[in-house]
Design a protein around this motif. Sequence first.
Motif, mmCIF file in Angstrom:
data_model
loop_
_atom_site.group_PDB
_atom_site.id
_atom_site.type_symbol
_atom_site.label_atom_id
_atom_site.label_comp_id
_atom_site.label_asym_id
_atom_site.label_seq_id
_atom_site.Cartn_x
_atom_site.Cartn_y
_atom_site.Cartn_z
ATOM 1 N N ASN A 14 30.759 30.320 30.266
ATOM 2 C CA ASN A 14 31.920 29.690 29.470
ATOM 3 C C ASN A 14 31.005 31.209 28.655
ATOM 4 O O ASN A 14 31.147 30.543 27.742
ATOM 5 N N VAL A 15 30.552 31.851 28.664
ATOM 6 C CA VAL A 15 30.121 32.830 27.486
ATOM 7 C C VAL A 15 31.167 33.495 26.885
ATOM 8 O O VAL A 15 32.025 33.937 27.166
ATOM 9 N N GLU A 23 23.613 44.906 36.480
ATOM 10 C CA GLU A 23 24.411 45.695 38.413
ATOM 11 C C GLU A 23 25.543 45.194 38.589
ATOM 12 O O GLU A 23 26.630 44.641 37.883
ATOM 13 N N SER A 24 26.717 46.920 38.967
ATOM 14 C CA SER A 24 27.500 46.934 38.946
ATOM 15 C C SER A 24 27.937 45.800 40.069
ATOM 16 O O SER A 24 27.704 46.894 41.677
ATOM 17 N N PHE A 84 24.848 35.676 34.091
ATOM 18 C CA PHE A 84 25.845 35.463 33.538
ATOM 19 C C PHE A 84 26.590 36.705 34.000
ATOM 20 O O PHE A 84 26.368 37.386 34.346
ATOM 21 N N LEU A 85 28.208 36.931 34.269
ATOM 22 C CA LEU A 85 28.889 37.590 35.260
ATOM 23 C C LEU A 85 29.810 38.360 33.969
ATOM 24 O O LEU A 85 30.305 37.386 32.768
ATOM 25 N N ILE A 86 29.676 39.630 33.530
ATOM 26 C CA ILE A 86 30.453 40.822 33.040
ATOM 27 C C ILE A 86 32.004 40.873 33.779
ATOM 28 O O ILE A 86 32.325 41.880 34.534
ATOM 29 N N ASP A 87 33.314 40.445 33.351
ATOM 30 C CA ASP A 87 35.103 41.155 33.909
ATOM 31 C C ASP A 87 34.530 41.098 35.329
ATOM 32 O O ASP A 87 35.696 41.763 35.730
ATOM 33 N N ASN A 88 33.721 40.480 35.922
ATOM 34 C CA ASN A 88 33.421 40.044 37.114
ATOM 35 C C ASN A 88 33.800 40.756 37.859
ATOM 36 O O ASN A 88 33.654 40.566 39.336
#
Length: 228
Positions: free
Chosen positions: A8-9, A127-128, A203-207
């Motif tokens: 939950n970032v 990384e993407s 952590f993930l960013i926007d999946n």
Amino acid sequence: MKNLFIDNVNWEITDWNLDNSHTHIFKINIAEKFKDIYSKYEDVLSDNEILKSEKYLQVRDRKRFITSKYFLRLILSKILYSTPAELQFSQHYNNKPKLSGIEFNVSHSGDKILIAISPKPIGIDVESLTKPFDFESIIETCFHPDEKKYLIKADRQNFYTFWTRKEAVLKATGEGLVDNLESINTFQNRIERNTEYFELKSFLIDNDYVASLAFKSTVNNAIKFWII
């Protein structure tokens, strides 16, 4: 793998009231923000930075460089009570930029830039997950046995999780990419490197992106996540 990630970032809009005893992570969308700074970035970047930006052959690389330099200067100026154009960077070992009184690191992938600021040494990598790359071919030679247990199925997210953790550690120590990546075990959330200990968080960013952070923790050193 869940234990390697921050749950939950909470990304907040930057209010610029930044406590320099905390670790701050800033997320920047290049396409959106370059439009905002296009008419004013030359007043902020140094002459050398402007010259370097002009050497990029690809427009996307030029935009990324300008955007990252502009907002790095802006963020540091807010913490150090200076003006962005006045900041004078020096070169640390391995050509890592340095500024007295603060630690920082920058990473980019796709249309995202991440900037990490901390009172102690810090490294960040992003990384993407959609970037085409034949990562299966390097699993055997670049990963520790503990990590390879989770890479048997060659899952892209697992691969980039461990890869960004390795990169973050080596950026925090200032070493840069080394030959013996397989000796760096990032399965745990704390790692010893060159007699120093670093905390690891992913952590993930926007999946669509995976990012990792390596930092020397201090008492009450909270991690704040900001959107610029």
